[in-house]
Design an enzyme around this catalytic site. Structure first.
Site, PDB file in Angstrom:
ATOM      1  N   LYS A  24      -1.086  10.090  -7.896  1.00 34.43           N
ATOM      2  CA  LYS A  24      -0.268  10.216  -6.690  1.00 34.43           C
ATOM      3  C   LYS A  24       1.176   9.794  -6.971  1.00 34.43           C
ATOM      4  O   LYS A  24       2.129  10.475  -6.593  1.00 34.43           O
ATOM      5  CB  LYS A  24      -0.856   9.325  -5.587  1.00 34.43           C
ATOM      6  CG  LYS A  24       0.064   9.112  -4.403  1.00 34.43           C
ATOM      7  CD  LYS A  24      -0.542   8.179  -3.377  1.00 34.43           C
ATOM      8  CE  LYS A  24      -0.119   6.765  -3.524  1.00 34.43           C
ATOM      9  NZ  LYS A  24       0.873   6.305  -2.555  1.00 34.43           N
ATOM     10  N   ASN A  25       1.351   8.644  -7.661  1.00 33.74           N
ATOM     11  CA  ASN A  25       2.697   8.098  -7.852  1.00 33.74           C
ATOM     12  C   ASN A  25       3.505   8.848  -8.900  1.00 33.74           C
ATOM     13  O   ASN A  25       4.675   8.564  -9.110  1.00 33.74           O
ATOM     14  CB  ASN A  25       2.617   6.604  -8.200  1.00 33.74           C
ATOM     15  CG  ASN A  25       2.182   5.774  -6.998  1.00 33.74           C
ATOM     16  OD1 ASN A  25       2.268   6.230  -5.862  1.00 33.74           O
ATOM     17  ND2 ASN A  25       1.702   4.572  -7.244  1.00 33.74           N
ATOM     18  N   ARG A  95       6.794   5.923   2.522  1.00 31.85           N
ATOM     19  CA  ARG A  95       8.126   5.535   2.062  1.00 31.85           C
ATOM     20  C   ARG A  95       8.580   6.337   0.837  1.00 31.85           C
ATOM     21  O   ARG A  95       9.769   6.409   0.563  1.00 31.85           O
ATOM     22  CB  ARG A  95       8.182   4.040   1.799  1.00 31.85           C
ATOM     23  CG  ARG A  95       7.421   3.550   0.612  1.00 31.85           C
ATOM     24  CD  ARG A  95       7.597   2.059   0.425  1.00 31.85           C
ATOM     25  NE  ARG A  95       8.980   1.642   0.546  1.00 31.85           N
ATOM     26  CZ  ARG A  95       9.891   1.774  -0.393  1.00 31.85           C
ATOM     27  NH1 ARG A  95       9.575   2.366  -1.524  1.00 31.85           N
ATOM     28  NH2 ARG A  95      11.120   1.340  -0.210  1.00 31.85           N
ATOM     29  N   CYS A 119       3.552   1.502   3.706  1.00 29.62           N
ATOM     30  CA  CYS A 119       2.624   0.370   3.761  1.00 29.62           C
ATOM     31  C   CYS A 119       3.285  -0.877   4.329  1.00 29.62           C
ATOM     32  O   CYS A 119       4.479  -1.082   4.203  1.00 29.62           O
ATOM     33  CB  CYS A 119       2.131   0.032   2.352  1.00 29.62           C
ATOM     34  SG  CYS A 119       0.693   0.980   1.867  1.00 29.62           S
ATOM     35  N   ARG A 124      10.525  -3.611   1.136  1.00 26.65           N
ATOM     36  CA  ARG A 124      10.826  -2.837  -0.080  1.00 26.65           C
ATOM     37  C   ARG A 124      12.142  -2.125   0.185  1.00 26.65           C
ATOM     38  O   ARG A 124      12.173  -0.954   0.523  1.00 26.65           O
ATOM     39  CB  ARG A 124       9.695  -1.858  -0.368  1.00 26.65           C
ATOM     40  CG  ARG A 124       8.381  -2.578  -0.572  1.00 26.65           C
ATOM     41  CD  ARG A 124       7.416  -1.751  -1.358  1.00 26.65           C
ATOM     42  NE  ARG A 124       6.569  -0.955  -0.492  1.00 26.65           N
ATOM     43  CZ  ARG A 124       5.565  -0.202  -0.930  1.00 26.65           C
ATOM     44  NH1 ARG A 124       5.297  -0.142  -2.205  1.00 26.65           N
ATOM     45  NH2 ARG A 124       4.835   0.487  -0.103  1.00 26.65           N
ATOM     46  N   ASP A 308      -0.790  -3.075  -7.841  1.00 29.00           N
ATOM     47  CA  ASP A 308      -1.696  -2.113  -7.199  1.00 29.00           C
ATOM     48  C   ASP A 308      -3.160  -2.320  -7.577  1.00 29.00           C
ATOM     49  O   ASP A 308      -4.032  -1.639  -7.040  1.00 29.00           O
ATOM     50  CB  ASP A 308      -1.282  -0.669  -7.556  1.00 29.00           C
ATOM     51  CG  ASP A 308      -0.164  -0.164  -6.656  1.00 29.00           C
ATOM     52  OD1 ASP A 308       0.233  -0.887  -5.728  1.00 29.00           O
ATOM     53  OD2 ASP A 308       0.315   0.961  -6.885  1.00 29.00           O
ATOM     54  N   VAL A 330       4.966  -9.569  -6.931  1.00 27.46           N
ATOM     55  CA  VAL A 330       5.728  -8.341  -6.671  1.00 27.46           C
ATOM     56  C   VAL A 330       6.005  -8.153  -5.180  1.00 27.46           C
ATOM     57  O   VAL A 330       7.142  -7.917  -4.773  1.00 27.46           O
ATOM     58  CB  VAL A 330       4.991  -7.108  -7.262  1.00 27.46           C
ATOM     59  CG1 VAL A 330       5.785  -5.839  -7.003  1.00 27.46           C
ATOM     60  CG2 VAL A 330       4.775  -7.288  -8.771  1.00 27.46           C
ATOM     61  N   ARG A 400      -4.765   8.090   1.709  1.00 27.85           N
ATOM     62  CA  ARG A 400      -3.411   8.249   1.169  1.00 27.85           C
ATOM     63  C   ARG A 400      -3.410   8.180  -0.354  1.00 27.85           C
ATOM     64  O   ARG A 400      -2.493   8.682  -0.993  1.00 27.85           O
ATOM     65  CB  ARG A 400      -2.482   7.150   1.709  1.00 27.85           C
ATOM     66  CG  ARG A 400      -2.074   7.324   3.166  1.00 27.85           C
ATOM     67  CD  ARG A 400      -1.034   6.288   3.565  1.00 27.85           C
ATOM     68  NE  ARG A 400      -0.019   6.196   2.529  1.00 27.85           N
ATOM     69  CZ  ARG A 400       0.450   5.047   2.039  1.00 27.85           C
ATOM     70  NH1 ARG A 400       0.007   3.908   2.482  1.00 27.85           N
ATOM     71  NH2 ARG A 400       1.374   5.059   1.103  1.00 27.85           N
TER      72      ARG A 400
END
Length: 425
Positions: A24-25, A95, A119, A124, A308, A330, A400
């Site tokens: 996804k990223n 986002r 999220c 962020r 993550d 993070v 998601r």
């Protein structure tokens, strides 16, 4: 949107093999980068996820022609773009929509993008994106919740990021590709997904070097061409299924993945007692029927342990032998799964950004609620290990980031199914 929940009957060890989906990223920035060229692009290994649907809708609203087929391939043609606006209705749900800012500004000299949502795991900010774009000559004003950016022609610049930001690095790479001259980004994010974006752009004729390191250099080109690209596999999905095997004392093999992107995670799984074997594109994990040992770790940007994977590892620690200490460096609000795990019998004590988890073999099923994407994955894992039935509400968070999660887990022997939920949001 129909609300749904997942029902899990726990205590069934996972066994078998599954294929990992595209990342996804990596898919989201690559789809956003398709705005940079007027030629058609074919992208394969795109995961079927809510976030992908959102960015496809956003590009479609701007006038991009998108064709999908059943085999996870997308053809994108941005030659007839007629809008430079990313509206709040779409950006607020994800986002990563901010990723259209760099390409729009670079190709068209203007962009209007809503400040992002997404999220609820902490602040962020997008100030690093804006600082870099301003260094390249963009005029930016924030007005009525929108970023309004203009630039006749972006110029190459040397940019030092104040903090490591993945989407910030990606936005600035995309902005720099068509800028005049050379751009150098210092303190760049090193994630494999950043490298995948650079590899994709290079196949279209961009000149990017150093992606995957802390210094990325981009020589601006006049135009990009079309091309074909295969998105890399999802390392977080991979890590989540490995954690599912560990927490159920199971044995699984994952295909279509990249063990070289998961070194820090695989080392931690070995500390739990897992026996791991890897090939170029597969990973096998065997717990030999044993309960895992607790592990300690701190999250940090790649190549360190990923934030993550923190929630999933906390679920593992909750049933492990011994006490594990997890430090989250993070995101400041990324322990929202803790209270839900405690409802299931987990023994977790929070001290600031540290969670001290004393393992118990007595997790029990309970109704719980997902608060964000990775938190929801941790609740699925806890449900797989718990005695009795777990009902997880608000699973739109899971959709998601995980393609067909219940089908894949069922293939491995889990008892899990989806039902409509009565919950009103």
């Amino acid at each position: 949107m129909t609300m749904e929940k997942l029902i899990i009957e726990g205590r069934h060890p996972l066994n078998g093999e599954i294929k990992i989906s595209g990342a996804k990223n990596a898919a989201l920035p690559i789809l956003a980068a398709s705005l940079l060229t007027t030629s058609p692009i074919q992208i394969s290994n795109i995961p079927h996820l809510q976030d992908v649907t959102t960015i496809v809708s956003l590009l479609g609203q701007m006038g991009v022609k998108i064709t999908l087929d059943e085999r996870s391939n997308i053809e994108v043609d941005a030659s007839s773009l007629d809008s430079f606006q990313a509206p709040y209705e779409l950006v607020r749900t994800m986002r990563a929509s901010i990723l259209v800012l760099g390409p729009l500004l670079s190709r068209f000299g203007e962009a209007e993008v809503s400040l992002p949502g997404g999220c609820a795991i902490g602040t962020r900010p997008v100030d690093q994106h804006l600082k870099g774009l301003k260094a390249m000559g963009a005029e930016i004003i924030l007005q009525n919740g929108y970023i309004k950016a203009k630039a006749k022609k972006l110029k190459g610049a040397t940019i030092v990021m104040d903090m490591v930001t993945v989407t910030g690095t990606e936005n600035l790479i995309m902005a720099a590709v068509l800028a005049e001259g050379q751009t150098i980004i210092h303190n760049a994010a090193r994630e494999p997904e950043v490298e995948d974006l650079a590899n994709f752009l290079n196949t279209l004729g961009a000149e990017i070097s150093g992606a995957g390191s802390q210094t990325i250099s981009i020589n601006g080109v006049k135009a990009l061409r079309g091309g074909k690209y295969h998105v890399l596999p999802d390392r977080i999905e991979t890590g989540t299924y490995l954690a599912a095997a560990v927490i159920t004392s199971g044995k699984i093999k994952l295909k279509n993945t990249r063990p070289d992107f998961l070194k820090s995670v695989l080392l931690k799984f070995e500390e739990t007692g897992a026996i791991i074997d890897t090939g170029e594109d597969w990973i096998s994990l065997d717990m030999k029927g044993n309960r895992p040992h607790a592990i300690n770790f701190s999250t940090a940007p790649y190549p360190a342990f990923p934030t993550d994977m923190q929630a999933q590892m906390m679920a593992v620690n909750s049933i492990a032998q011994g006490t594990g200490v997890i430090t989250e460096t993070v995101f400041e609000n990324r322990f929202m799964h803790v209270q839900e795990l405690i409802r299931m019998g987990a023994r977790i004590e929070l001290k600031g950004n540290t969670a001290i988890c004393t393992g118990t073999d007595k997790l029990h099923g309970a109704p719980v609620m997902a608060t964000d994407l990775r938190a929801s994955a941790s609740l699925v894992l806890a449900g797989l290990a718990a005695k009795g039935e777990t009902a997880i509400d608000r699973i739109y968070h899971i959709d998601r980031g995980y393609e067909c999660i219940e089908e894949k887990l069922t293939q491995l022997g889990a008892r899990i199914h989806r039902i409509p939920s009565e919950t009103k949001d």
